[in-house]
Design an enzyme around this catalytic site. Structure first.
Site, PDB file in Angstrom:
ATOM      1  N   ASP A  31      44.335  76.727  39.266  1.00  0.00           N
ATOM      2  CA  ASP A  31      45.657  76.726  38.781  1.00  0.00           C
ATOM      3  C   ASP A  31      46.510  75.355  39.520  1.00  0.00           C
ATOM      4  OD1 ASP A  31      47.915  77.433  37.538  1.00  0.00           O
ATOM      5  OD2 ASP A  31      48.113  79.304  38.348  1.00  0.00           O
TER       6      ASP A  31
ATOM      7  N   ASP B 291      50.666  80.587  29.676  1.00  0.00           N
ATOM      8  CA  ASP B 291      51.197  81.539  30.235  1.00  0.00           C
ATOM      9  C   ASP B 291      51.608  82.779  29.566  1.00  0.00           C
ATOM     10  OD1 ASP B 291      50.070  81.146  32.671  1.00  0.00           O
ATOM     11  OD2 ASP B 291      51.889  80.471  33.625  1.00  0.00           O
TER      12      ASP B 291
END
Ligand code: DGJ
Length: 756
Positions: free
Chosen positions: A456, A526
């Site tokens: 990430d 997301d």
């Protein structure tokens, strides 16, 4: 194939040709980029002497199509190269010296594999400064990059070194770029190409704000017809692209990394990243397919090109930071029961990480949450038949962390800076930081048999300052960061070749072709809402094949939009990519679990098709889409409808990618028709009044079951593609018949095509 002749260099790919020549003054003049031709001896040179423009001897740069441009020599369009020469001058004129075949790739940067490469060496008129132009014909792409070589005995500065320039003849063009933000990535923006249109990122990352991809199309181009040119960059930092229409109508595209200020000492060279150019005469579908093939064959590391990707269950949207060994094992058991293959332990597993304000950098398992750490968890998951995956965000450090307390000077930028998600970025331009980041991840990977890393990166680069370099070199920091990142990615993927790395940056904040050279797939947003994903994935498919897009089924109401969509639609859209589940499996009803088990079984049975099939989109109105994936033998389509229209005729769906002469059976996958879907309308038929939502209504729903009748027909590939076939018969408010599909908002059906 490359034909080398100063009067006309021609690079041919499978379907295209790119040609340029050297003028009498030694300037590389662009001639042609289009379909392959039987000969290139009479390519037109649409040039005239224009008034008010500057000359280089006989050449007039402003009216001439060029291969590269620099400021100060009479060209008013955006330039590709900008240098500050030892005397402070910035006017550069590069002239042809020689050419050769080459196997050079840009140093420390990702690059396309394979193909044939041509190198053209140009020299600045007055200084021993060389510009090397590299062209690789690979798959159906022309890959370009360049190198500045400083042989002039004194330092120079590189202010701009873009990767590609493409000068197109006068025409009526459109430019499509892909813009967005967190949770709504890749929204296409199509504009008439007039004046100067820029697509860029100044955030130090390729970014969700504006993707690196740009598509130029003739005004009359459509999905299957017409000329389309594309450019995309293999770079993960800030970028700049400009489509510029000159006063004479010529269009110039330039693309590369964002401007910088790089001190280039005597005797050294500096490389741009690669950009890949595409041309298709068969519209957007042709360009998309060329780009998908290029990504799958020339960018993804060979070991992962055809490697089946596992079905993951990710802990984020079910546990967030509140994870524990017990909860993870529970999730692991459920994952095993539905047939998933990897459990990814997302954020929250390391010491001190109770929220997003702390602990980044301290990559040690929290013994309270995970007693026995990853080795014990992995051993237990293995007994369940599930592999372990781990989330990391190793480029970052929280102020509240042991790493920051020990190495507060490793951060990029000043202490007082604009923050993102409460965290600092580590200064990856520094060797000691690169080594530390490598070790943090390598240590986790050595500690247990971990098969999957989700990498990430949750903030952009703001203050790109580093105390490690003097004031005169601060203009290098942003690019050094990217080079450092690539160095770490290269080492890790070489040293742990069995580990599948998934790129992620708050979803799709760094989904570029550069990262794909190291990490073969990425978490594309997301936003896991099916409706949002129908748009986001549609955007990505322009340049990213399904095998690179990680797509998860999540809970409803959705955590980003609070929308409720049918479980089957969430699956249907997710299976056009790399399927995963990101929801509390323990909270599913028995019926939902059975449905999910079936979904996974179906996906596994056709995994090569879902992951590596050729992608087609034959319907994309504001309200409906029809996507297909095809291999030689089978094909699958998804018809997704945002808001079904009342009193409307069935939509005719058109297949694509089938063999025209072959015969196919087409069959829709029926979904359960639930009484509840009809609400109070049931009272038109029910002998007793059923109050909506009452226990009696629910009970009736259990007893009264309708079966949706699948569409089933046989037709030739040609007919299915040209004439199409009707969508499954559905209730449209006018009349109900047995066997009708009950399709509500955000509903979808899968269609299977099998060769007979
Ligand atoms: C952003 C990612 O995109 C999410 O999937 C999740 O991993 C969070 N970060 C965790 O902090």
């Amino acid at each position: 194939m490359i034909t080398i002749d100063k009067s006309c260099f021609v690079l041919e790919t499978e379907r295209t040709a790119y040609a340029f020549a050297i003028t009498a003054q030694g300037l590389p003049r662009h001639l042609y980029y289009g379909p392959k031709l039987p000969d290139y001896s009479a390519l037109p040179i649409p040039q005239a002497t224009v008034g008010g423009a500057a000359f280089i001897e006989g050449d007039q740069p402003e009216s001439m199509a060029q291969e590269c441009s620099a400021p100060g020599w009479g060209d008013s369009a955006p330039y590709m190269v900008s240098l500050v020469l030892p005397d402070g001058g910035t006017a550069c004129s590069f002239r042809y010296v020689h050419c050769e075949r080459s196997d050079q790739v840009p140093q420390g940067l990702p690059h396309a594999q394979g193909g044939e490469t041509l190198k053209i060496v140009l020299k600045e008129q007055s200084w021993d400064v060389y510009l090397e132009l590299y062209y690789t014909a690979v798959e159906d792409a022309i890959v370009r990059w360049c190198r500045v070589v400083n042989d002039c005995g004194e330092a120079i500065r590189v202010r701009r070194l873009l990767s590609a320039q493409l000068d197109l003849p006068r025409g009526d063009y459109r430019l499509t770029t892909y813009r967005g933000a967190w949770a709504r990535e890749m929204t296409p923006l199509t504009q008439p190409l007039h004046g100067a249109l820029v697509w860029d990122s100044s955030f130090g990352i390729s970014s969700s704000r504006c993707n690196t991809l740009a598509v130029v199309s003739h005004a009359d181009a459509n999905e299957h017809e017409g000329s389309v040119w594309c450019t995309n960059l293999l770079y993960s930092g800030g970028h700049y692209g400009c489509a510029h229409e000159s006063p004479f109508g010529r269009v110039r595209l330039v693309q590369g990394m964002a401007d910088l200020d790089w001190l280039l000492p005597a005797g050294e060279h500096f490389d741009s990243p690669q950009a890949a150019l595409f041309y298709a005469s068969d519209g957007f579908a042709g360009a998309r397919q060329a780009m998908h093939r290029f990504v799958e064959r020339a960018l993804i590391a060979p070991a992962w090109q055809q490697a089946p990707r596992p079905i993951v269950v990710n802990s984020w949207e079910s546990l967030y930071f509140r994870l524990s060994r017990a909860k993870l094992l529970q999730l692991g058991k459920e994952a095993a029961a539905i047939g998933a293959e990897v459990l990814v332990v997302d954020d929250g597993w390391f010491i001190g990480r109770k929220d997003d304000k702390r602990a980044l950098g301290d990559w040690t398992e929290d013994e309270k949450k995970l007693p026995g750490g990853f080795p014990r968890l992995q051993a237990d998951l293995k007994k369940l038949g599930i592999d372990l995956g781990v989330w990391v965000e190793p480029e970052m450090v929280s102020e509240e962390s042991n790493l920051f307390r020990a190495h507060g000077d490793w951060i990029l930028g000043h202490r007082n800076q604009a923050m993102g998600r409460n965290q600092f970025v580590l200064d990856l331009g520094r060797t000691e930081v690169q080594n530390h980041v490598y070790e943090s991840v390598a240590r986790i990977l050595r500690s247990a048999d971990i098969r999957y890393i989700k990498w990430d990166m949750n903030r952009c680069l703001t203050d790109t300052f580093s105390p490690a370099l003097p004031a005169s070199r601060q203009g290098e920091i942003a690019h050094r960061y990217v080079l450092g990142l690539y160095q770490v990615c290269r080492r890790l993927t070489e040293d742990f070749p069995h580990v599948l790395f998934e790129g992620c940056a708050s979803g799709g904040n760094r989904p570029d072709w550069g990262m794909l050279c190291y990490f073969p797939q990425f978490w594309c947003s997301d936003d896991t809402d099916a409706e949002a994903r129908s748009h986001i994935q549609s955007g990505y498919y322009a340049a990213y094949p399904p095998s690179t897009l990680s797509c998860h089924v999540s809970a409803c109401p959705n955590h980003q939009t609070l929308r409720t969509t049918p479980l089957h639609s969430r699956f249907h859209l997710s299976c056009f990519g790399l399927l995963g589940y990101e929801l509390d499996l323990t909270a599913l009803t028995r019926e939902e679990k059975a449905a999910v088990r079936e979904q996974i079984a179906l996906y596994k049975a056709h995994r090569p098709l879902f992951q590596f099939g050729q992608f087609h989109a034959t319907l994309a109105t504001g309200n409906e889409l029809f996507w297909m994936l095809t291999t030689g033998q089978e094909a699958v389509g998804v018809h997704y409808v945002r808001h079904p229209q009342p009193n409307a005729l069935p939509t005719v769906l058109h297949a694509a990618g089938l063999e025209g002469g072959a015969s196919y059976t087409v069959r829709s996958v029926p979904q359960a028709v639930k009484l509840e879907q009809f609400g109070s309308l049931v009272n038109m038929l029910s002998p007793v009044h059923l109050r909506q939502g009452s226990a009696l209504h629910a009970l009736a729903g259990k007893v009264v079951r309708f079966e949706e009748k699948p569409l089933a027909l046989t037709a030739s590939g040609e007919s299915l593609m040209a004439a199409g076939f009707p969508q499954v018969s559905r209730f449209n408010g006018a009349a109900f018949e047995e066997g009708m599909a009950a399709m509500g908002d955000w509903d979808s059906r899968l269609y299977w095509f099998e060769k007979v």
